[in-house]
Structure formats: C-alpha cells, structure tokens
Design a protein around this motif. Structure first.
Motif, PDB file in Angstrom:
ATOM      1  N   GLY A 227     -58.914  -6.386 -34.496  1.00  0.00           N
ATOM      2  CA  GLY A 227     -59.768  -5.698 -33.509  1.00  0.00           C
ATOM      3  C   GLY A 227     -59.029  -5.915 -32.206  1.00  0.00           C
ATOM      4  N   PRO A 228     -59.673  -5.048 -31.142  1.00  0.00           N
ATOM      5  CA  PRO A 228     -59.124  -4.921 -29.776  1.00  0.00           C
ATOM      6  C   PRO A 228     -59.502  -6.274 -28.830  1.00  0.00           C
ATOM      7  CG  PRO A 228     -60.903  -3.329 -30.129  1.00  0.00           C
ATOM      8  CD  PRO A 228     -60.559  -4.077 -31.425  1.00  0.00           C
ATOM      9  N   VAL A 229     -60.545  -6.583 -28.926  1.00  0.00           N
ATOM     10  CA  VAL A 229     -61.131  -8.051 -28.262  1.00  0.00           C
ATOM     11  C   VAL A 229     -60.415  -8.900 -28.572  1.00  0.00           C
ATOM     12  CG1 VAL A 229     -62.965  -9.197 -27.451  1.00  0.00           C
ATOM     13  CG2 VAL A 229     -63.209  -6.839 -27.770  1.00  0.00           C
ATOM     14  N   ARG A 230     -60.342  -9.335 -29.849  1.00  0.00           N
ATOM     15  CA  ARG A 230     -59.607 -10.506 -30.368  1.00  0.00           C
ATOM     16  C   ARG A 230     -58.022 -10.519 -30.397  1.00  0.00           C
ATOM     17  NH1 ARG A 230     -59.500 -13.483 -36.007  1.00  0.00           N
ATOM     18  NH2 ARG A 230     -58.511 -15.642 -35.124  1.00  0.00           N
ATOM     19  N   ALA A 231     -57.682  -9.226 -30.454  1.00  0.00           N
ATOM     20  CA  ALA A 231     -55.979  -9.020 -30.093  1.00  0.00           C
ATOM     21  C   ALA A 231     -55.549  -9.077 -28.862  1.00  0.00           C
ATOM     22  CB  ALA A 231     -55.809  -7.617 -30.558  1.00  0.00           C
ATOM     23  N   GLN A 232     -56.699  -8.943 -27.722  1.00  0.00           N
ATOM     24  CA  GLN A 232     -56.172  -9.073 -26.356  1.00  0.00           C
ATOM     25  C   GLN A 232     -56.034 -10.456 -26.110  1.00  0.00           C
ATOM     26  OE1 GLN A 232     -55.350  -6.578 -24.367  1.00  0.00           O
ATOM     27  NE2 GLN A 232     -54.789  -8.149 -23.048  1.00  0.00           N
ATOM     28  N   SER A 233     -57.000 -11.367 -26.590  1.00  0.00           N
ATOM     29  CA  SER A 233     -56.993 -12.687 -26.598  1.00  0.00           C
ATOM     30  C   SER A 233     -55.530 -13.452 -26.790  1.00  0.00           C
ATOM     31  CB  SER A 233     -58.070 -13.497 -27.454  1.00  0.00           C
ATOM     32  OG  SER A 233     -57.570 -13.571 -28.698  1.00  0.00           O
ATOM     33  N   PHE A 234     -54.731 -12.749 -27.465  1.00  0.00           N
ATOM     34  CA  PHE A 234     -53.564 -13.507 -27.918  1.00  0.00           C
ATOM     35  C   PHE A 234     -52.302 -12.962 -26.983  1.00  0.00           C
ATOM     36  CE2 PHE A 234     -55.568 -13.241 -31.941  1.00  0.00           C
ATOM     37  CZ  PHE A 234     -55.243 -14.560 -32.527  1.00  0.00           C
ATOM     38  N   ALA A 235     -52.641 -12.166 -26.111  1.00  0.00           N
ATOM     39  CA  ALA A 235     -51.643 -11.586 -24.975  1.00  0.00           C
ATOM     40  C   ALA A 235     -51.178 -12.797 -24.180  1.00  0.00           C
ATOM     41  CB  ALA A 235     -52.375 -10.502 -24.102  1.00  0.00           C
ATOM     42  N   ARG A 236     -49.791 -12.530 -23.774  1.00  0.00           N
ATOM     43  CA  ARG A 236     -49.094 -13.531 -23.052  1.00  0.00           C
ATOM     44  C   ARG A 236     -48.035 -12.797 -22.512  1.00  0.00           C
ATOM     45  NH1 ARG A 236     -47.353 -17.627 -27.755  1.00  0.00           N
ATOM     46  NH2 ARG A 236     -49.512 -17.601 -28.031  1.00  0.00           N
ATOM     47  N   PRO A 237     -47.408 -13.310 -21.466  1.00  0.00           N
ATOM     48  CA  PRO A 237     -46.283 -12.405 -20.620  1.00  0.00           C
ATOM     49  C   PRO A 237     -44.934 -12.603 -21.456  1.00  0.00           C
ATOM     50  CG  PRO A 237     -46.544 -14.759 -19.752  1.00  0.00           C
ATOM     51  CD  PRO A 237     -47.683 -14.486 -20.664  1.00  0.00           C
ATOM     52  N   VAL A 238     -44.993 -12.250 -22.607  1.00  0.00           N
ATOM     53  CA  VAL A 238     -43.605 -12.127 -23.501  1.00  0.00           C
ATOM     54  C   VAL A 238     -43.119 -10.664 -23.259  1.00  0.00           C
ATOM     55  CG1 VAL A 238     -42.475 -12.067 -25.794  1.00  0.00           C
ATOM     56  CG2 VAL A 238     -44.254 -13.686 -25.292  1.00  0.00           C
ATOM     57  N   CYS A 239     -41.921 -10.271 -22.834  1.00  0.00           N
ATOM     58  CA  CYS A 239     -41.361  -9.323 -22.612  1.00  0.00           C
ATOM     59  C   CYS A 239     -42.251  -8.454 -21.593  1.00  0.00           C
ATOM     60  CB  CYS A 239     -41.183  -8.110 -23.896  1.00  0.00           C
ATOM     61  SG  CYS A 239     -40.289  -8.986 -24.773  1.00  0.00           S
ATOM     62  N   ASP A 240     -42.707  -9.081 -20.362  1.00  0.00           N
ATOM     63  CA  ASP A 240     -43.560  -8.535 -19.117  1.00  0.00           C
ATOM     64  C   ASP A 240     -44.987  -8.354 -20.170  1.00  0.00           C
ATOM     65  OD1 ASP A 240     -41.537  -8.287 -17.493  1.00  0.00           O
ATOM     66  OD2 ASP A 240     -40.979  -6.208 -18.267  1.00  0.00           O
ATOM     67  N   THR A 241     -45.741  -7.452 -20.056  1.00  0.00           N
ATOM     68  CA  THR A 241     -46.855  -7.207 -20.674  1.00  0.00           C
ATOM     69  C   THR A 241     -46.892  -6.328 -21.652  1.00  0.00           C
ATOM     70  OG1 THR A 241     -47.510  -5.782 -18.989  1.00  0.00           O
ATOM     71  CG2 THR A 241     -48.107  -8.129 -18.407  1.00  0.00           C
ATOM     72  N   SER A 242     -45.792  -6.106 -22.592  1.00  0.00           N
ATOM     73  CA  SER A 242     -45.612  -4.984 -23.434  1.00  0.00           C
ATOM     74  C   SER A 242     -46.821  -5.260 -24.784  1.00  0.00           C
ATOM     75  CB  SER A 242     -44.367  -5.061 -24.009  1.00  0.00           C
ATOM     76  OG  SER A 242     -43.432  -4.679 -23.142  1.00  0.00           O
ATOM     77  N   PHE A 243     -47.100  -6.440 -24.973  1.00  0.00           N
ATOM     78  CA  PHE A 243     -48.111  -6.618 -25.998  1.00  0.00           C
ATOM     79  C   PHE A 243     -49.307  -6.011 -25.641  1.00  0.00           C
ATOM     80  CE2 PHE A 243     -51.369  -9.225 -28.163  1.00  0.00           C
ATOM     81  CZ  PHE A 243     -51.096  -9.346 -29.454  1.00  0.00           C
ATOM     82  N   ALA A 244     -49.624  -6.439 -24.478  1.00  0.00           N
ATOM     83  CA  ALA A 244     -51.009  -6.019 -23.928  1.00  0.00           C
ATOM     84  C   ALA A 244     -51.147  -4.478 -23.763  1.00  0.00           C
ATOM     85  CB  ALA A 244     -51.349  -6.634 -22.371  1.00  0.00           C
ATOM     86  N   SER A 245     -50.100  -3.988 -23.379  1.00  0.00           N
ATOM     87  CA  SER A 245     -50.002  -2.336 -23.369  1.00  0.00           C
ATOM     88  C   SER A 245     -49.977  -1.741 -24.724  1.00  0.00           C
ATOM     89  CB  SER A 245     -48.609  -1.912 -22.596  1.00  0.00           C
ATOM     90  OG  SER A 245     -47.524  -2.331 -23.310  1.00  0.00           O
ATOM     91  N   GLY A 246     -49.433  -2.535 -25.805  1.00  0.00           N
ATOM     92  CA  GLY A 246     -49.307  -2.076 -27.209  1.00  0.00           C
ATOM     93  C   GLY A 246     -50.887  -2.142 -27.586  1.00  0.00           C
ATOM     94  N   VAL A 247     -51.674  -3.238 -27.107  1.00  0.00           N
ATOM     95  CA  VAL A 247     -53.118  -3.669 -27.709  1.00  0.00           C
ATOM     96  C   VAL A 247     -54.033  -2.357 -27.146  1.00  0.00           C
ATOM     97  CG1 VAL A 247     -55.119  -4.685 -27.282  1.00  0.00           C
ATOM     98  CG2 VAL A 247     -52.933  -5.911 -28.103  1.00  0.00           C
ATOM     99  N   ALA A 248     -53.917  -2.170 -25.641  1.00  0.00           N
ATOM    100  CA  ALA A 248     -54.575  -0.966 -24.808  1.00  0.00           C
ATOM    101  C   ALA A 248     -54.215   0.499 -25.379  1.00  0.00           C
ATOM    102  CB  ALA A 248     -54.008  -1.147 -23.459  1.00  0.00           C
ATOM    103  N   ALA A 249     -52.957   0.555 -25.932  1.00  0.00           N
ATOM    104  CA  ALA A 249     -52.593   1.928 -26.386  1.00  0.00           C
ATOM    105  C   ALA A 249     -53.326   2.212 -27.662  1.00  0.00           C
ATOM    106  CB  ALA A 249     -51.208   1.859 -26.762  1.00  0.00           C
TER     107      ALA A 249
END
Length: 131
Positions: free
Chosen positions: A106-128
């Motif tokens: 889910g979007p909220v829990r997935a965002q909690s795993f975000a960290r600055p690996v490869c800039d913020t690409s994980f977070a942008s994948g979650v947001a997309a």
C-alpha cells in the motif's frame, strides 16, 4: 499364391501407411517443410541472455516480496557499490521497487521504506504508483 499375398500385403500396407503419415502436415500449415524440420529450427535458437541489471531487478523484486522493501533497497545499494556499472540503472531499478512496494504494502506503508538510495527514485516510484 495365397501365402505370398498374405506375406506381401501387410508389408505393402505398413509401408504405404508410414509414407502417408510422413506426408501429412501435422503443424497445421500448408508449407512444404516437415514438422520435424520446423521444430529442430526452433530448438537450435538460443534464448536471449539477460542483462545484469535485469537479473538484479528481478532478484530484488523477489526479495521485496519475501522480506521487505528495506532489505531490497539495502541490497540494491550494495550491488551498485560493488559493481559501479550498475549505477546508471539504479534509478530505474529503485523506481520498479517503489511501484512493487505499493502493490505489496500500500502507498503509506511503502513510503515508510523510502531512503536515499539512487537519489529518491524509490520514493518517485511509490508516488508514480499512487496516481
């Protein structure tokens, strides 16, 4: 004469039946090549080799499902540190992990795993994936 016919007739029938079966187009198309020749050509082709970034992405996606997105992101960072040539693929792999994390957690829990690996690409994948 009857014995000769009794001996020759089965041989003729077997040979004619065998020849008829080999002439039937078993592949369903009307080409003149036999089905055996077509299948041997298919087998001789090599499967396309997978690139290192594809192998890494698939391994990390499995790891995300079995363990957590945090573990997968840590291993992504370690892989890029060990093999700098993977650095140019890091952002796309991290975005794929972000999208997969949204599907799994889910979007909220997935965002909690975000960290600055490869800039913020994980977070942008979650947001997309949220839109």
């Amino acid at each position: 004469m009857g014995r000769t016919l009794a001996l020759v007739l089965p041989v003729v029938l077997v040979l004619s039946g065998t020849l008829a079966v080999t002439r039937v187009s078993w592949s369903g198309n009307d080409s003149s090549t036999s089905a055996l020749a077509a299948s041997s050509e298919d087998v001789s082709r090599r499967a396309p080799s997978r690139t290192p970034q594809d192998v890494l992405r698939d391994r990390l996606l499995v790891e995300l499902q079995e363990k957590s997105p945090g573990v997968a992101l840590t291993h992504l960072q370690e892989a890029v540190n060990d093999r700098p040539s993977l650095g140019r693929h890091c952002a796309s792999i991290a975005r794929a992990l972000g999208r997969a994390a949204v599907r799994a957690y889910g979007p909220v829990r997935a965002q909690s795993f975000a960290r600055p690996v490869c800039d913020t690409s994980f977070a942008s994948g979650v947001a997309a994936r949220q839109t």
